[in-house]
Design a protein around this motif. Structure first.
Motif, short mmCIF file in Angstrom:
data_model
loop_
_atom_site.label_atom_id
_atom_site.label_comp_id
_atom_site.label_asym_id
_atom_site.label_seq_id
_atom_site.Cartn_x
_atom_site.Cartn_y
_atom_site.Cartn_z
N THR A 1 -9.63 -5.69 13.80
CA THR A 1 -8.34 -5.09 13.44
C THR A 1 -7.29 -5.42 14.50
OG1 THR A 1 -8.98 -2.97 14.43
CG2 THR A 1 -9.27 -3.20 12.05
N GLY A 2 -7.68 -5.41 15.76
CA GLY A 2 -6.74 -5.79 16.82
C GLY A 2 -6.27 -7.23 16.67
N ALA A 3 -7.20 -8.13 16.33
CA ALA A 3 -6.84 -9.53 16.12
C ALA A 3 -5.88 -9.70 14.95
CB ALA A 3 -8.10 -10.36 15.90
N LEU A 4 -5.95 -8.77 14.00
CA LEU A 4 -5.06 -8.81 12.84
C LEU A 4 -3.76 -8.03 13.07
CD1 LEU A 4 -7.74 -8.32 10.05
CD2 LEU A 4 -6.39 -10.39 10.47
N GLY A 5 -3.65 -7.40 14.24
CA GLY A 5 -2.44 -6.62 14.52
C GLY A 5 -2.43 -5.27 13.84
N LEU A 6 -3.60 -4.77 13.52
CA LEU A 6 -3.72 -3.46 12.87
C LEU A 6 -4.29 -2.45 13.86
CD1 LEU A 6 -5.48 -4.19 9.44
CD2 LEU A 6 -3.10 -3.58 9.79
N ARG A 7 -4.08 -1.19 13.57
CA ARG A 7 -4.78 -0.12 14.27
C ARG A 7 -5.93 0.32 13.37
NH1 ARG A 7 -0.57 4.37 14.69
NH2 ARG A 7 -0.40 3.72 12.54
N LEU A 8 -6.93 0.93 13.98
CA LEU A 8 -8.06 1.42 13.19
C LEU A 8 -7.61 2.40 12.12
CD1 LEU A 8 -10.84 1.88 15.90
CD2 LEU A 8 -10.80 0.24 14.03
N VAL A 9 -6.64 3.24 12.44
CA VAL A 9 -6.16 4.21 11.47
C VAL A 9 -5.51 3.50 10.27
CG1 VAL A 9 -3.88 4.62 12.53
CG2 VAL A 9 -4.99 6.44 11.21
N ASP A 10 -4.87 2.35 10.52
CA ASP A 10 -4.26 1.59 9.41
C ASP A 10 -5.34 1.05 8.48
OD1 ASP A 10 -1.70 1.94 10.56
OD2 ASP A 10 -1.96 0.14 11.80
N LEU A 11 -6.40 0.50 9.07
CA LEU A 11 -7.50 -0.02 8.25
C LEU A 11 -8.16 1.11 7.48
CD1 LEU A 11 -9.44 -2.29 7.37
CD2 LEU A 11 -10.82 -1.71 9.38
N THR A 12 -8.41 2.22 8.15
CA THR A 12 -9.05 3.37 7.49
C THR A 12 -8.21 3.87 6.32
OG1 THR A 12 -10.10 3.96 9.57
CG2 THR A 12 -10.04 5.66 7.87
N ALA A 13 -6.91 3.92 6.51
CA ALA A 13 -6.01 4.37 5.43
C ALA A 13 -6.07 3.40 4.25
CB ALA A 13 -4.59 4.51 5.95
N ARG A 14 -6.07 2.12 4.54
CA ARG A 14 -6.15 1.12 3.46
C ARG A 14 -7.46 1.25 2.68
NH1 ARG A 14 -2.83 -3.84 3.90
NH2 ARG A 14 -4.46 -4.72 2.59
N VAL A 15 -8.57 1.41 3.41
CA VAL A 15 -9.88 1.55 2.76
C VAL A 15 -9.92 2.83 1.93
CG1 VAL A 15 -12.35 1.89 3.15
CG2 VAL A 15 -11.10 0.16 4.47
N THR A 16 -9.37 3.91 2.47
CA THR A 16 -9.35 5.18 1.75
C THR A 16 -8.57 5.06 0.44
OG1 THR A 16 -9.54 6.41 3.80
CG2 THR A 16 -8.69 7.61 1.89
N ARG A 17 -7.39 4.43 0.50
CA ARG A 17 -6.59 4.24 -0.72
C ARG A 17 -7.34 3.38 -1.73
NH1 ARG A 17 -2.36 3.95 3.01
NH2 ARG A 17 -2.45 1.68 3.04
N SER A 18 -8.00 2.35 -1.25
CA SER A 18 -8.75 1.46 -2.13
C SER A 18 -9.88 2.20 -2.83
CB SER A 18 -9.30 0.29 -1.32
OG SER A 18 -10.17 -0.49 -2.08
N LEU A 19 -10.64 2.96 -2.06
CA LEU A 19 -11.76 3.72 -2.65
C LEU A 19 -11.25 4.80 -3.59
CD1 LEU A 19 -14.13 4.05 0.43
CD2 LEU A 19 -14.42 2.57 -1.58
N ALA A 20 -10.16 5.46 -3.24
CA ALA A 20 -9.61 6.52 -4.09
C ALA A 20 -9.14 5.95 -5.43
CB ALA A 20 -8.48 7.24 -3.38
N SER A 21 -8.58 4.75 -5.41
CA SER A 21 -8.11 4.16 -6.66
C SER A 21 -9.27 3.79 -7.58
CB SER A 21 -7.24 2.93 -6.38
OG SER A 21 -8.02 1.86 -5.90
N LEU A 22 -10.42 3.45 -6.99
CA LEU A 22 -11.60 3.14 -7.80
C LEU A 22 -12.27 4.39 -8.35
CD1 LEU A 22 -13.28 0.44 -5.54
CD2 LEU A 22 -12.02 0.06 -7.66
#
Length: 113
Positions: A78-99
């Motif tokens: 995530t650091g190499a991508l310029g993200l914070r862990l919380v950003d990745l977690t939020a994205r994953v949460t939204r993805s799982l919630a939509s499914l």
């Protein structure tokens, strides 16, 4: 043997609840999001892997959900991508919630005071 005692089996018209599509594993959801971010940034596996300090093969397996990365590896990628862990977690949460669709409470619920 008499034929009148034979009862034909019928297939259910709707699949049983247990036959519904299972939720993806956490590693699959994380991998999908990491790959999406990397592709959105038009970055290569080699570039991100080098910056994260992991092999290209390992990062590819993480993105495909084949490896269960440690928190250190997820943090490095995530650091190499310029993200914070919380950003990745939020994205994953939204993805799982939509499914998952609307929330269901089929079993007991325990609320702590």
């Amino acid at each position: 043997m008499a034929q009148e005692n034979v009862v034909p089996l019928r297939r259910p018209t709707t699949p049983p609840p247990s036959a519904a599509t299972p939720e993806p594993l956490w590693r699959e959801a994380v991998g999908r999001e990491l790959r999406q971010v990397r592709q959105d940034q038009a970055r290569t596996l080699a570039d991100v892997a080098q910056r994260a300090g992991v092999s290209v093969q390992y990062l590819s397996e993480v993105e495909r959900g084949l490896k269960e990365p440690s928190s250190e590896i997820v943090g490095a990628v995530t650091g190499a991508l310029g993200l914070r862990l919380v950003d990745l977690t939020a994205r994953v949460t939204r993805s799982l919630a939509s499914l998952a669709g609307p929330a269901r409470h089929d079993g007991p619920v325990c609320l702590a005071a």
